[in-house]
Design a protein around this motif. Structure first.
Motif, short mmCIF file in Angstrom:
data_model
loop_
_atom_site.label_atom_id
_atom_site.label_comp_id
_atom_site.label_asym_id
_atom_site.label_seq_id
_atom_site.Cartn_x
_atom_site.Cartn_y
_atom_site.Cartn_z
N GLN A 42 0.74 -1.23 0.03
CA GLN A 42 0.03 0.09 -0.04
C GLN A 42 0.78 1.24 0.14
O GLN A 42 0.63 2.16 -0.90
CB GLN A 42 -1.02 -0.08 1.28
CG GLN A 42 -2.21 0.71 0.97
CD GLN A 42 -2.19 2.07 1.72
OE1 GLN A 42 -1.23 2.54 2.61
NE2 GLN A 42 -2.84 2.97 1.23
N GLN A 43 1.98 1.17 0.73
CA GLN A 43 2.92 2.27 0.83
C GLN A 43 3.58 2.62 -0.51
O GLN A 43 3.85 3.61 -1.02
CB GLN A 43 3.98 2.27 2.06
CG GLN A 43 3.30 2.07 3.45
CD GLN A 43 2.80 3.44 3.92
OE1 GLN A 43 3.76 4.41 3.75
NE2 GLN A 43 1.65 3.53 4.45
N LEU A 44 3.88 1.47 -1.07
CA LEU A 44 4.49 1.60 -2.45
C LEU A 44 3.83 1.94 -3.38
O LEU A 44 4.34 2.90 -4.30
CB LEU A 44 5.22 0.18 -2.56
CG LEU A 44 6.46 -0.14 -1.99
CD1 LEU A 44 6.83 -1.83 -2.22
CD2 LEU A 44 7.58 0.65 -2.33
N THR A 45 2.47 1.66 -3.65
CA THR A 45 1.77 1.86 -4.75
C THR A 45 0.77 2.97 -4.64
O THR A 45 0.04 3.60 -5.41
CB THR A 45 0.63 0.62 -5.14
OG1 THR A 45 0.19 0.37 -4.08
CG2 THR A 45 1.73 -0.63 -5.38
N LYS A 46 0.76 3.35 -3.10
CA LYS A 46 -0.30 4.50 -3.09
C LYS A 46 -1.69 4.07 -3.46
O LYS A 46 -2.69 5.20 -3.72
CB LYS A 46 0.28 5.84 -3.39
CG LYS A 46 1.51 6.29 -2.99
CD LYS A 46 1.59 7.26 -1.83
CE LYS A 46 2.89 7.77 -1.32
NZ LYS A 46 3.71 6.68 -0.48
N MET A 47 -1.92 2.95 -3.18
CA MET A 47 -3.50 2.56 -3.71
C MET A 47 -4.45 3.18 -2.81
O MET A 47 -3.97 3.06 -1.46
CB MET A 47 -3.46 1.24 -4.26
CG MET A 47 -3.16 0.32 -2.93
SD MET A 47 -4.05 -1.46 -3.41
CE MET A 47 -2.49 -2.02 -4.28
N PRO A 48 -5.52 3.50 -3.30
CA PRO A 48 -6.47 3.91 -1.94
C PRO A 48 -7.23 2.74 -1.45
O PRO A 48 -8.34 3.17 -1.12
CB PRO A 48 -7.46 4.86 -3.02
CG PRO A 48 -7.32 4.35 -4.24
CD PRO A 48 -6.14 3.53 -4.60
N VAL A 49 -6.67 1.83 -1.06
CA VAL A 49 -7.27 0.74 -0.37
C VAL A 49 -6.60 0.77 1.06
O VAL A 49 -5.44 0.55 1.04
CB VAL A 49 -7.25 -0.51 -1.11
CG1 VAL A 49 -7.76 -1.72 -0.32
CG2 VAL A 49 -7.85 -0.40 -2.55
N PRO A 50 -7.50 0.45 2.06
CA PRO A 50 -6.54 0.28 3.31
C PRO A 50 -5.77 -0.76 3.54
O PRO A 50 -6.34 -1.88 3.01
CB PRO A 50 -8.06 0.46 4.34
CG PRO A 50 -8.99 1.11 3.67
CD PRO A 50 -8.83 0.71 2.24
N ALA A 51 -4.63 -0.81 4.00
CA ALA A 51 -3.85 -2.11 4.13
C ALA A 51 -4.53 -3.46 4.65
O ALA A 51 -4.61 -4.40 4.25
CB ALA A 51 -2.81 -1.63 5.02
#
Lengths: 118, 231
Positions: free
Chosen positions: A21-30
């Motif tokens: 999630q940190q790497l891709t900055k995808m808007p999905v909670p980890a």
């Protein structure tokens, strides 16, 4: 001993999800990403239900307790909503009724059209 | 007095006692409105207010409890996995129902919220409220809402759905067992599922299945719909 292995699986999946999630900055909670990864692992047989039996039963049985502190946070944000709480409450009721109705009607309609029996 | 309570032990102890009392009252009354969570929140907030204890002091322990929501959310995959074979027969109507219902829930919150002049942060806090609390409060933080407001909205959805679900189904003439289960799980998460399980095995299983799917669908739809309708 088993509980350590079980916890390691869950925490490992969550850690992996967090990094992704940190790497891709995808808007999905980890944690939701972790849930999808665990579901896929179960479906693919990489993780078996028995591998996480103790930990999953413990968390699922006591899930509601974990919301107490966040819910208490209401006392801090009360200032923001105190003038509008009746509107917020009514909107919550209305949207619940409508969304529930629409969901049920949709399932029923599509099943009906396919000629499925009731 | 506050100085002596400046340890995580205080928040954890108070939460445990309050929830224990909540469980006891819930067992005695067996009413959805007296959910253990609602009672625990009333007890903790009253206690803190009465003794003039800051939320920050309480949350030293509270944040430790909240931390475990992460692993707990991952584990929500387990009930979903156990119910997923129920998708075999009518996957299409169920999935479309959940997607339509979740979208409608998000859109109606944004439209009504704007119509009645709610602030942007409050609207964003209410957007995820139909999903199960673990997911709704994570998503709320992600999209710029306030998790505490989200939890309150989530409780309204759950409790109201549990109490009124049967009448809502009657009003909309929803008779199909699977449709009833999907509707309850999609909009009233686990609290609505408790009612679905009372109605029958098919309804309960469908409702349980719908909780996590609705959660995943909402996580992906909410940012897009917010951008479209509030951007």
């Amino acid at each position: 001993m088993r509980v350590f292995k079980e916890l390691a699986i869950i925490v490992g999946i969550l850690l992996f999800s967090y990094v992704i999630q940190q790497l891709t900055k995808m808007p999905v909670p980890a944690p939701v990403l972790g849930m999808i990864i665990l579901l896929l692992s179960l479906l693919l047989g990489v993780v078996k239900l028995e591998d996480i039996e103790l930990v999953s039963r413990f968390f699922l049985d006591h899930l509601t307790f974990l919301f107490v502190p966040s819910g208490v946070g209401l006392m801090v944000v009360w200032g923001i909503i105190k003038d509008q709480w009746i509107i917020i409450f009514l909107i919550s009721l209305l949207t619940t009724i409508l969304a529930m109705g629409i969901t049920g009607i949709t399932v029923q309609l599509i099943k009906g059209n396919k000629g499925g029996d009731k | 007095m506050t100085n002596y309570l400046d340890t995580p032990l205080f928040g954890i102890f108070l939460s445990l006692i309050a929830f224990q009392i909540g469980m006891y009252v819930n067992k005695r009354t067996k009413m959805a409105i007296f959910s253990p969570l609602v009672i625990a929140l009333i007890i903790v907030i009253s206690t803190l207010n009465f003794f003039h204890i800051d939320y920050e002091i309480f949350n030293k322990g509270g944040s430790i409890i909240t931390f475990f929501l992460g692993p707990a959310t991952v584990i929500l995959a387990v009930p979903l996995y156990k119910q997923i074979n129920r998708l075999k027969d009518s996957a299409v109507p169920i999935l479309i129902g959940i997607i339509v219902g979740s979208s409608f829930s998000i859109i109606s919150v944004i439209v009504l919220g704007k119509m009645f002049g709610l602030t942007e942060v409050v609207i964003k806090s209410l957007v995820p409220k139909a999903t199960t609390t673990a997911i709704s409060q994570e998503l709320s933080a992600q999209i710029g809402g306030i998790p505490a407001i989200t939890i309150a909205g989530t409780m309204v959805n759950g409790i109201f759905g549990n109490l009124m679900g049967v009448y809502i189904m009657k009003f909309f003439k929803i008779k199909d067992k699977e449709a009833v289960g999907v509707a309850l799980g999609t909009t009233s998460h686990a609290v609505g599922t408790a009612k679905a399980m009372e109605l029958g095995e098919v309804q309960g299983g469908m409702s349980s299945l719908s909780i996590s799917i609705a959660g995943i669908v909402t996580v992906f739809l909410a940012p897009i719909l917010i951008k479209l309708l509030m951007g």
